[in-house]
Structure formats: C-alpha cells, structure tokens
Design a protein around this motif. Structure first.
Motif, PDB file in Angstrom:
ATOM      1  N   HIS A 120      10.101  -2.763 -40.345  1.00 16.49           N
ATOM      2  CA  HIS A 120      10.555  -1.549 -41.009  1.00 16.49           C
ATOM      3  C   HIS A 120       9.917  -1.493 -42.395  1.00 16.49           C
ATOM      4  CE1 HIS A 120      13.533   1.222 -42.979  1.00 16.49           C
ATOM      5  NE2 HIS A 120      13.311   1.848 -41.835  1.00 16.49           N
ATOM      6  N   ILE A 121       9.109  -0.469 -42.633  1.00 19.28           N
ATOM      7  CA  ILE A 121       8.281  -0.396 -43.844  1.00 19.28           C
ATOM      8  C   ILE A 121       9.128  -0.329 -45.115  1.00 19.28           C
ATOM      9  CG2 ILE A 121       6.529   0.969 -45.052  1.00 19.28           C
ATOM     10  CD1 ILE A 121       5.568   1.907 -42.286  1.00 19.28           C
ATOM     11  N   ILE A 122      10.217   0.424 -45.084  1.00 19.54           N
ATOM     12  CA  ILE A 122      11.004   0.650 -46.301  1.00 19.54           C
ATOM     13  C   ILE A 122      11.830  -0.581 -46.665  1.00 19.54           C
ATOM     14  CG2 ILE A 122      12.812   2.075 -47.344  1.00 19.54           C
ATOM     15  CD1 ILE A 122      11.845   4.380 -45.569  1.00 19.54           C
ATOM     16  N   SER A 123      12.568  -1.114 -45.687  1.00 17.80           N
ATOM     17  CA  SER A 123      13.465  -2.241 -45.974  1.00 17.80           C
ATOM     18  C   SER A 123      12.769  -3.593 -45.864  1.00 17.80           C
ATOM     19  CB  SER A 123      14.650  -2.218 -45.015  1.00 17.80           C
ATOM     20  OG  SER A 123      14.215  -2.466 -43.682  1.00 17.80           O
ATOM     21  N   GLN A 124      11.550  -3.602 -45.265  1.00 14.30           N
ATOM     22  CA  GLN A 124      10.799  -4.844 -45.037  1.00 14.30           C
ATOM     23  C   GLN A 124      11.478  -5.755 -44.008  1.00 14.30           C
ATOM     24  OE1 GLN A 124       7.650  -5.426 -46.467  1.00 14.30           O
ATOM     25  NE2 GLN A 124       7.997  -3.276 -46.990  1.00 14.30           N
ATOM     26  N   PHE A 125      12.390  -5.187 -43.236  1.00  7.63           N
ATOM     27  CA  PHE A 125      13.107  -5.966 -42.215  1.00  7.63           C
ATOM     28  C   PHE A 125      12.221  -6.130 -40.981  1.00  7.63           C
ATOM     29  CE2 PHE A 125      16.141  -6.169 -38.600  1.00  7.63           C
ATOM     30  CZ  PHE A 125      16.742  -7.373 -38.928  1.00  7.63           C
ATOM     31  N   LYS A 126      12.145  -7.363 -40.450  1.00  4.11           N
ATOM     32  CA  LYS A 126      11.317  -7.645 -39.279  1.00  4.11           C
ATOM     33  C   LYS A 126      12.160  -8.204 -38.138  1.00  4.11           C
ATOM     34  CE  LYS A 126       7.119  -8.722 -41.934  1.00  4.11           C
ATOM     35  NZ  LYS A 126       6.087  -9.750 -42.200  1.00  4.11           N
ATOM     36  N   PHE A 127      11.811  -7.812 -36.929  1.00  7.14           N
ATOM     37  CA  PHE A 127      12.461  -8.369 -35.744  1.00  7.14           C
ATOM     38  C   PHE A 127      11.490  -8.273 -34.572  1.00  7.14           C
ATOM     39  CE2 PHE A 127      13.454  -3.900 -35.951  1.00  7.14           C
ATOM     40  CZ  PHE A 127      13.347  -3.437 -34.643  1.00  7.14           C
ATOM     41  N   HIS A 128      11.841  -8.920 -33.465  1.00  4.09           N
ATOM     42  CA  HIS A 128      10.971  -8.937 -32.285  1.00  4.09           C
ATOM     43  C   HIS A 128      11.689  -8.312 -31.094  1.00  4.09           C
ATOM     44  CE1 HIS A 128       9.232 -12.149 -34.798  1.00  4.09           C
ATOM     45  NE2 HIS A 128       8.089 -11.777 -34.253  1.00  4.09           N
ATOM     46  N   VAL A 129      10.906  -7.679 -30.240  1.00  6.24           N
ATOM     47  CA  VAL A 129      11.422  -7.050 -29.023  1.00  6.24           C
ATOM     48  C   VAL A 129      10.512  -7.418 -27.859  1.00  6.24           C
ATOM     49  CG1 VAL A 129      11.963  -4.892 -27.844  1.00  6.24           C
ATOM     50  CG2 VAL A 129      12.411  -5.107 -30.280  1.00  6.24           C
ATOM     51  N   SER A 130      11.121  -7.848 -26.756  1.00 11.03           N
ATOM     52  CA  SER A 130      10.371  -8.114 -25.528  1.00 11.03           C
ATOM     53  C   SER A 130      10.860  -7.160 -24.445  1.00 11.03           C
ATOM     54  CB  SER A 130      10.562  -9.567 -25.068  1.00 11.03           C
ATOM     55  OG  SER A 130       9.973 -10.465 -25.978  1.00 11.03           O
ATOM     56  N   ILE A 131       9.937  -6.375 -23.889  1.00  9.78           N
ATOM     57  CA  ILE A 131      10.271  -5.465 -22.792  1.00  9.78           C
ATOM     58  C   ILE A 131       9.769  -6.102 -21.498  1.00  9.78           C
ATOM     59  CG2 ILE A 131       9.957  -3.171 -21.831  1.00  9.78           C
ATOM     60  CD1 ILE A 131       9.224  -3.638 -25.467  1.00  9.78           C
ATOM     61  N   VAL A 132      10.705  -6.383 -20.592  1.00 14.04           N
ATOM     62  CA  VAL A 132      10.412  -7.173 -19.395  1.00 14.04           C
ATOM     63  C   VAL A 132      10.352  -6.290 -18.161  1.00 14.04           C
ATOM     64  CG1 VAL A 132      11.280  -8.998 -17.874  1.00 14.04           C
ATOM     65  CG2 VAL A 132      11.469  -9.240 -20.357  1.00 14.04           C
ATOM     66  N   TYR A 133       9.381  -6.574 -17.300  1.00 13.98           N
ATOM     67  CA  TYR A 133       9.356  -5.994 -15.954  1.00 13.98           C
ATOM     68  C   TYR A 133       8.902  -7.088 -14.997  1.00 13.98           C
ATOM     69  CZ  TYR A 133       8.765  -2.796 -12.067  1.00 13.98           C
ATOM     70  OH  TYR A 133       8.885  -2.183 -10.847  1.00 13.98           O
ATOM     71  N   ALA A 134       9.892  -7.767 -14.392  1.00 11.37           N
ATOM     72  CA  ALA A 134       9.590  -8.873 -13.477  1.00 11.37           C
ATOM     73  C   ALA A 134       9.054  -8.319 -12.163  1.00 11.37           C
ATOM     74  CB  ALA A 134      10.841  -9.706 -13.229  1.00 11.37           C
ATOM     75  N   ILE A 135       8.083  -9.004 -11.590  1.00  9.71           N
ATOM     76  CA  ILE A 135       7.407  -8.489 -10.398  1.00  9.71           C
ATOM     77  C   ILE A 135       8.080  -8.999  -9.124  1.00  9.71           C
ATOM     78  CG2 ILE A 135       5.191  -8.301  -9.209  1.00  9.71           C
ATOM     79  CD1 ILE A 135       3.842  -8.851 -11.900  1.00  9.71           C
ATOM     80  N   LYS A 136       7.859 -10.268  -8.802  1.00 12.18           N
ATOM     81  CA  LYS A 136       8.420 -10.839  -7.580  1.00 12.18           C
ATOM     82  C   LYS A 136       9.101 -12.158  -7.899  1.00 12.18           C
ATOM     83  CE  LYS A 136       4.888  -8.788  -4.575  1.00 12.18           C
ATOM     84  NZ  LYS A 136       3.805  -9.065  -3.603  1.00 12.18           N
ATOM     85  N   ALA A 137       9.941 -12.594  -6.953  1.00 10.99           N
ATOM     86  CA  ALA A 137      10.727 -13.813  -7.177  1.00 10.99           C
ATOM     87  C   ALA A 137       9.828 -15.017  -7.427  1.00 10.99           C
ATOM     88  CB  ALA A 137      11.642 -14.071  -5.981  1.00 10.99           C
ATOM     89  N   ARG A 138       8.733 -15.138  -6.701  1.00 11.51           N
ATOM     90  CA  ARG A 138       7.890 -16.338  -6.821  1.00 11.51           C
ATOM     91  C   ARG A 138       7.109 -16.377  -8.136  1.00 11.51           C
ATOM     92  NH1 ARG A 138       5.387 -13.352  -2.689  1.00 11.51           N
ATOM     93  NH2 ARG A 138       3.339 -12.492  -3.232  1.00 11.51           N
ATOM     94  N   THR A 139       7.024 -15.231  -8.820  1.00 15.66           N
ATOM     95  CA  THR A 139       6.301 -15.205 -10.098  1.00 15.66           C
ATOM     96  C   THR A 139       7.239 -15.206 -11.302  1.00 15.66           C
ATOM     97  OG1 THR A 139       6.210 -12.788 -10.090  1.00 15.66           O
ATOM     98  CG2 THR A 139       4.376 -13.961  -9.039  1.00 15.66           C
TER      99      THR A 139
END
Length: 286
Positions: A26-45
């Motif tokens: 966030h440019i104004i507050s300088q607050f940083k965080f991480h986001v992971s967006i997941v899309y799992a494919i198959k059970a074996r992977t």
C-alpha cells in the motif's frame, strides 16, 4: 493477468503452475502483505503445491493470506453430496496448513463484512496513525466475533477429546460403518481445531519474542533453569521404603536397584521329577 488499485503496488513473488503469490504494497501507508491465489489441478500433483507453499512459509515475512481452490476439503461437514469423505484424503492438506501456520477463516460472509465495516470507519490523523488505529480496532472486533461465532478454541479442543473418547468406546463395542464414520469425522474436526490452537499459541509466542528483544535471552535461560530444577531428584525411597537424599547416596541406591533387577541369583535346577514321566518315544523311533 492481475489487476490492482492504483494505491497499491503488486510484485510477483512466485508464478507456480498451481498458485500465484504476490507481494502487495500500500503506497500511502507503506503496509506490505502477501497473497497466494491457488488453483489445484489434480490429486497426484497437490503434493507439489503443498511443498511450494511450505517453502514460501520459510521465506515470506509479514502477513500472508492464501485463498482459492485446493480441490480438497478439511472435514466431512464441507461436503454435501456424493461419496462419503475419508479423512486420509485430507491429511496432506491439513499437514500443509499446520506447517504454514495458517488458520482457516471459514467460508461465512460475516467475516468479510466485519473487516469491511471496521476498516471504513473514519479516523482522523496521519497515515501511519490511521493504519495503526484501524488494525487495532479490527483486531478487537475480530476477537469478539471469533469468541461469539467460533467459540473458545482451547475449550473446543478439550470438548472434542471427550467426544472422541466416547466415540472410540462405542466403536470398540460396535464397529459399524456409521460408528466408524462418526469417529473419523471427530478426528478430522479435532485436527482442525488443534491446528487453530497451535496457530494461536505460535502467534502469541512470536509476539512475545519480538516484544521481548534482548530480554528473551534472560527469559530463555530462566525457563531452562526451571525445567532443570523440576527434573532434579532431591530424594527417593529405597528398597526398604525409607527416604534417602544426597547425590552419592541416591546414585548407590539406583545402582543397587538395577543390579538386583537385571541380575538373577544362581539357581539349582532339580530335574529328577522327569524320571517319573513315561517315555513316549523309544530308541527305534529316534
């Protein structure tokens, strides 16, 4: 393709085949965080996905949110139709959540509503002061929401332990499919709540460690001294039931005890009674 508001900067941390992880600033507050967006494919992977998230947990610093489609559930209550859910299919996912020190935020819309309403409440002051006050207020409101809707995590873990004990006794008497299914559902529920308990304890320990700074060394050594003090034997009872103390006396009593325990006295074996038994095999049979 990723779109974001102009008040934020986004940098790709990892572009995995099953997840996209971003650092959001966030440019104004300088607050940083991480986001992971997941899309799992198959059970074996999925194992590859879990290993990637575990590695990220070792690298990322600061708040981290993981969301998306894992193609697996944590417990049977998340499944409505189809085949009966088996706990073994969820264990890898549950273990990944535990290693990454994550807590399931649930799937109720009320959580997001609380965050949105709290964050939009107006506060006067500098950008850093506004950010600090909003985070403080949000933490308080989420804590109240958690207690009212999720209940006390530590009490829930103890409650599930009692329920599992009852269910195990029932299953020992009657190993019907329904009893086994009920027991597995309780096991899955227990693992989920124990992960939440673990996450809370780890977060509290981390906060205390960061706040303590150099004083943690003193605290660490005091904990070690207390453990050694509790483990130290001041006195014991000997073979006659008498209390004895002093290190050398306790050592001699321990040696005598184990010498007696593992040393057999010389015994004279009398096999004369065998002569009274009529032989069943003669020399020709041999």
């Amino acid at each position: 393709m990723v779109f974001w508001d102009s008040n934020y900067n986004c940098n790709i941390v990892e572009d995995h085949v099953q997840h996209l992880t971003l650092q959001v600033h966030h440019i104004i507050s300088q607050f940083k965080f991480h986001v992971s967006i997941v899309y799992a494919i198959k059970a074996r992977t999925r194992q590859d996905l879990y290993e990637s998230l575990n590695q990220l947990n070792q690298q990322l610093i600061g708040p981290w949110s993981v969301m998306g489609y894992f193609n697996v559930i944590m417990e049977s209550s998340e499944k409505k139709r189809g085949r009966r859910h088996r706990l073994c299919r969820s264990l890898d996912f549950i273990n990944c959540m535990e290693k990454c020190e994550m807590m399931d935020a649930g799937y109720s819309g009320k959580f997001l509503d609380i965050v949105k309403i709290s964050w939009l409440e107006h506060i006067e002051g500098t950008y850093m002061y506004i950010m600090q006050q909003k985070l403080k207020r949000l933490a308080h409101k989420l804590s109240n929401w958690s207690k009212s809707s999720i209940s006390n995590v530590f009490d829930k873990v103890k409650e599930l332990e009692n329920q599992i004990e009852v269910a195990e006794n029932i299953y020992e008497v009657d190993d019907a499919d329904q009893n086994r299914s009920n027991l597995q559902a309780l096991y899955a529920e227990q693992i989920r709540w124990m992960n939440m308990e673990n996450s809370i304890l780890k977060q509290k320990d981390r906060v205390k460690w960061e706040e303590g700074g150099d004083s943690n060394t003193k605290y660490f050594h005091s904990v070690v001294r207390q453990k050694r003090k509790r483990a130290y034997l001041h006195r014991i009872k000997d073979e006659n039931g008498q209390w004895i103390q002093a290190d050398n006396v306790i050592s001699e009593a321990a040696i005598r005890h184990f010498n007696h325990l593992f040393t057999q006295p010389q015994q004279n074996h009398d096999f004369s009674f065998l002569k009274r038994i009529d032989p069943m095999v003669n020399k020709d049979d041999n």
